[in-house]
Design an enzyme around this catalytic site. Structure first.
Site, PDB file in Angstrom:
ATOM      1  N   PHE A  24     -85.227 136.608 -33.580  1.00 57.82           N
ATOM      2  CA  PHE A  24     -84.661 135.564 -32.379  1.00 57.82           C
ATOM      3  C   PHE A  24     -86.106 135.068 -31.424  1.00 57.82           C
ATOM      4  O   PHE A  24     -86.730 135.356 -30.733  1.00 57.82           O
ATOM      5  CB  PHE A  24     -84.145 136.581 -31.178  1.00 57.82           C
ATOM      6  CG  PHE A  24     -82.675 136.414 -30.180  1.00 57.82           C
ATOM      7  CD1 PHE A  24     -81.921 135.476 -30.253  1.00 57.82           C
ATOM      8  CD2 PHE A  24     -83.884 136.184 -28.541  1.00 57.82           C
ATOM      9  CE1 PHE A  24     -81.296 134.446 -29.337  1.00 57.82           C
ATOM     10  CE2 PHE A  24     -83.373 135.638 -27.863  1.00 57.82           C
ATOM     11  CZ  PHE A  24     -81.997 134.368 -28.293  1.00 57.82           C
ATOM     12  N   GLY A  25     -85.452 133.648 -31.440  1.00 58.02           N
ATOM     13  CA  GLY A  25     -86.760 132.485 -30.802  1.00 58.02           C
ATOM     14  C   GLY A  25     -85.728 131.854 -29.529  1.00 58.02           C
ATOM     15  O   GLY A  25     -84.905 132.094 -30.592  1.00 58.02           O
ATOM     16  N   TYR A  26     -85.789 131.924 -28.837  1.00 59.73           N
ATOM     17  CA  TYR A  26     -85.664 131.359 -27.541  1.00 59.73           C
ATOM     18  C   TYR A  26     -86.492 130.701 -26.535  1.00 59.73           C
ATOM     19  O   TYR A  26     -85.848 129.671 -25.725  1.00 59.73           O
ATOM     20  CB  TYR A  26     -84.892 132.801 -26.481  1.00 59.73           C
ATOM     21  CG  TYR A  26     -86.601 133.575 -25.766  1.00 59.73           C
ATOM     22  CD1 TYR A  26     -86.556 134.619 -26.831  1.00 59.73           C
ATOM     23  CD2 TYR A  26     -86.937 132.628 -24.837  1.00 59.73           C
ATOM     24  CE1 TYR A  26     -87.422 135.483 -26.371  1.00 59.73           C
ATOM     25  CE2 TYR A  26     -87.663 133.792 -24.969  1.00 59.73           C
ATOM     26  CZ  TYR A  26     -88.096 134.974 -25.327  1.00 59.73           C
ATOM     27  OH  TYR A  26     -89.100 135.954 -25.086  1.00 59.73           O
ATOM     28  N   GLY A  27     -87.450 130.049 -26.970  1.00 59.44           N
ATOM     29  CA  GLY A  27     -88.386 129.043 -26.469  1.00 59.44           C
ATOM     30  C   GLY A  27     -88.984 128.246 -27.477  1.00 59.44           C
ATOM     31  O   GLY A  27     -88.409 127.877 -28.286  1.00 59.44           O
ATOM     32  N   SER A  28     -90.705 127.971 -27.667  1.00 63.04           N
ATOM     33  CA  SER A  28     -91.427 127.042 -28.017  1.00 63.04           C
ATOM     34  C   SER A  28     -90.305 127.851 -29.960  1.00 63.04           C
ATOM     35  O   SER A  28     -90.317 126.639 -30.920  1.00 63.04           O
ATOM     36  CB  SER A  28     -92.950 127.445 -28.428  1.00 63.04           C
ATOM     37  OG  SER A  28     -93.092 128.418 -28.559  1.00 63.04           O
ATOM     38  N   GLU A  99     -97.658 135.247 -30.035  1.00 66.43           N
ATOM     39  CA  GLU A  99     -97.219 135.791 -28.907  1.00 66.43           C
ATOM     40  C   GLU A  99     -97.444 136.632 -27.551  1.00 66.43           C
ATOM     41  O   GLU A  99     -97.409 137.789 -27.253  1.00 66.43           O
ATOM     42  CB  GLU A  99     -96.048 136.461 -29.163  1.00 66.43           C
ATOM     43  CG  GLU A  99     -95.189 135.542 -29.741  1.00 66.43           C
ATOM     44  CD  GLU A  99     -94.908 133.940 -28.795  1.00 66.43           C
ATOM     45  OE1 GLU A  99     -93.907 133.970 -27.272  1.00 66.43           O
ATOM     46  OE2 GLU A  99     -94.454 133.285 -29.827  1.00 66.43           O
TER      47      GLU A  99
END
Ligand code: SIN
Length: 190
Positions: A24-28, A99
Site C-alpha cells: 500500500f503506497g500512500y505518499g511518495s 523508508e
C-alpha cells in the site's frame, strides 16, 4: 526507537515467504514507484488518515533541518485511498532502505475498487519514532515544507507532487490538499 528501521523491518519478515504481496503506497510511493511491480490499482484502507506529521532526515530534509512527509495515523471511521502495487519480496531491500527513517512494515487489510479485501503491507511511521514531528496547523506545516530540502530534493516538490497525484486519482484528501494550497500561496508570495 532508532530513526533507522532497516534491521527491525528485516527481522519482522511478514510476507517474506510469499511469492507475491500487495504493497500500500500512500505518499511518495503513489507518484514515484522506483521499483518493479506486476500491477498497480487504487485501493483504500479504513481507520487511517494521511498526515504530514513525520520528519524526513534523509529525503526531503536533513537531521539538522528535517522536512515534513506523510505517514498514516489512526483515524476511526476515516478511509485513506492510496495505490496498491503487486510486488515480489525482492522489493523489500529497496523499500526498507527508502523508508528507513522511522517507517515500519505493517500488515493492513485493503479494500479494492471491486469490493474485495486483501491483506497488504504498508510502511507506517508511528509517534514513537525518533523522526516524528507530530501535529501542527496547516499554515505551519506549509511554511515548514516551503523551506525544507534534502538529498531527494525540495520538500515542496514532494508535497505538490503528492497533491497532484491525489487529484489525478480523484482523492479528496482535505489535509494534503489544504497543505498544498497553502504552500502554493506561500510560494507565489516569495
Ligand atoms: C508511502 O508512500 O507509502 C510511504 C511514505 C512516503 O515514502 O512518502
Amino acid at each position: 526507537m532508532s530513526t533507522n528501521t532497516i534491521e527491525a523491518n528485516r527481522r519482522a519478515g511478514a510476507f517474506a515467504d510469499h511469492d507475491e504481496l500487495w504493497l500500500f503506497g500512500y505518499g511518495s510511493l503513489i507518484y514515484k514507484a522506483g521499483f518493479d511491480y506486476i500491477e498497480r490499482r487504487p485501493v483504500r484502507i479504513t481507520g487511517w488518515a494521511r498526515r504530514f506529521w513525520q520528519g524526513s532526515h534523509d529525503h526531503r530534509g536533513t537531521p539538522g533541518a528535517p522536512g515534513r512527509v506523510v505517514t498514516l495515523v489512526a483515524a476511526p471511521g476515516e478511509t485513506c485511498t492510496g495505490m496498491a502495487y503487486r510486488v515480489t519480496p525482492a522489493v523489500f531491500d529497496y523499500l526498507d532502505h527508502r523508508e528507513k527513517n522511522g517507517y515500519l512494515r505493517a500488515v493492513q487489510p485493503m479494500t479494492f475498487e471491486d469490493g474485495h479485501v486483501e491483506d497488504g503491507l504498508a510502511y507506517i511511521a508511528t509517534a514513537d519514532n525518533a523522526a516524528w514531528l507530530g501535529e501542527a496547523s496547516i499554515d505551519d506545516i506549509a511554511e515548514h515544507i516551503r523551506t525544507a530540502s534534502g538529498p531527494s530534493g525540495p520538500n515542496r516538490d514532494y508535497a505538490l507532487h503528492l497533491a497532484d497525484a491525489l487529484r489525478d486519482m480523484n482523492v479528496a484528501d482535505t489535509h494534503c490538499l489544504a497543505v498544498a494550497d497553502r504552500l502554493r500561496a506561500l510560494i507565489a508570495a516569495e
